[in-house]
Motif scaffolding. Structure first.
Motif, PDB file in Angstrom:
ATOM      1  N   ASP A 121       0.822  -1.205   0.000  1.00 19.96           N
ATOM      2  CA  ASP A 121       0.000   0.000   0.000  1.00 19.96           C
ATOM      3  C   ASP A 121       0.860   1.261   0.000  1.00 19.96           C
ATOM      4  O   ASP A 121       1.831   1.370   0.761  1.00 19.96           O
ATOM      5  N   ARG A 123       0.667   5.817  -0.875  1.00 18.43           N
ATOM      6  CA  ARG A 123      -0.174   7.015  -0.983  1.00 18.43           C
ATOM      7  C   ARG A 123       0.570   8.060  -1.801  1.00 18.43           C
ATOM      8  O   ARG A 123       1.720   8.397  -1.516  1.00 18.43           O
ATOM      9  N   THR A 138      -5.318  13.298  -2.908  1.00 20.61           N
ATOM     10  CA  THR A 138      -4.544  12.171  -2.412  1.00 20.61           C
ATOM     11  C   THR A 138      -5.120  10.878  -2.968  1.00 20.61           C
ATOM     12  O   THR A 138      -6.332  10.664  -2.924  1.00 20.61           O
ATOM     13  N   ASP A 140      -4.826   6.692  -2.865  1.00 23.71           N
ATOM     14  CA  ASP A 140      -4.319   5.481  -2.218  1.00 23.71           C
ATOM     15  C   ASP A 140      -4.124   4.403  -3.275  1.00 23.71           C
ATOM     16  O   ASP A 140      -5.049   4.097  -4.040  1.00 23.71           O
TER      17      ASP A 140
END
Length: 200
Positions: A121, A123, A138, A140
Motif C-alpha cells: 500500500d 499514498r 490524495t 491510495d
C-alpha cells in the motif's frame, strides 16, 4: 512482497537494505493506455451510481525502489474521451455545464509527494488540474505486481482510489429533485487501474 519493501540483505550492486529484485524495478515507466483505466463514480438522483471512464490517457511514472518518497507520477487525460455508455450524457458532460472540453481539453495530475504505508500500500499526493483550476488530491494505491510480458516489456501494475468534491474545481451544475436532493452528487469517487511499461 511490497514494491518498496526493504530487507536486511545488502549486495555490492544495490543500496544497503534493498533487495536486488526491487532495486531492478527502479526506473522510468510510460503508462500503457490500452491497459490503463481512469474511472469515476457519481451518485445520480440520490438513488443510484453512474460509472464512467476516460478512453484517452497518457503519462509517466518514476519508481524508486530504495526511496519511495522519490517516486513521481504525471497523468494526462483527454477530457473529450469521456465515456459513460450514453452518448447524450457524454455530450452533456463535455458541454459548458461541466467540463467545457473545447476550452479545457486536458485534465492533469502531477504528484508532489509519495509515501509507503506498509505492505503493498502506498499514498500519492499531487495537484489535479480541471477547468484550469488546480487543487491537491490524495490517491491510495496498491501495488499489483511486476512481470515481463510476451513481448519482452517489463511491466508494473497499480490500482487505486480517491474521492473529491467536484465543486472544488468549479463543477457546480445541478438540478433540484421534486422529492428533495439534487440530480448529481458533489462527491465523486475515482478509480485507477494502471499498467506501465519500463522505458529502455
Amino acid at each position: 512482497m511490497g514494491f518498496f519493501r526493504k530487507n536486511d540483505s545488502a549486495t555490492p550492486t544495490v543500496p544497503a537494505g534493498v533487495s536486488p529484485e526491487l532495486a531492478a524495478l527502479t526506473g522510468d515507466y510510460a503508462l500503457d493506455p490500452t491497459h490503463t483505466t481512469i474511472g469515476f463514480v457519481a451518485r445520480h438522483a440520490m438513488v443510484t451510481n453512474i460509472k464512467g471512464s476516460f478512453r484517452d490517457v497518457s503519462g509517466s511514472l518514476h519508481l524508486d525502489g530504495a526511496d519511495p518518497s522519490a517516486s513521481t507520477a504525471v497523468i494526462e487525460v483527454a477530457m473529450d474521451s469521456i465515456d459513460t455508455g450514453n452518448a447524450d450524457r457524454d455530450g452533456h458532460l463535455k458541454s459548458g455545464d461541466f467540463f467545457k472540453t473545447e476550452e479545457f481539453p486536458t485534465m492533469t495530475f502531477r504528484s508532489t509527494a509519495a509515501e509507503a504505508l506498509g505492505g503493498d500500500d502506498y499514498r500519492i499526493t499531487g495537484d489535479l488540474t480541471i477547468l484550469g483550476t488546480t487543487k491537491p488530491i490524495t490517491i491510495d494505491l496498491e501495488f499489483n505486481g511486476a512481470a515481463k510480458d510476451p513481448f519482452g516489456n517489463e511491466r508494473v501494475g497499480f490500482e487505486g482510489k480517491a474521492e473529491l468534491l467536484r465543486s472544488d474545481w468549479g463543477l457546480t451544475w445541478n438540478a433540484a429533485l421534486e422529492t428533495g436532493g439534487v440530480l448529481v452528487s458533489d462527491k465523486i469517487k475515482l478509480r485507477f487501474d494502471i499498467s506501465a511499461v519500463k522505458k529502455a
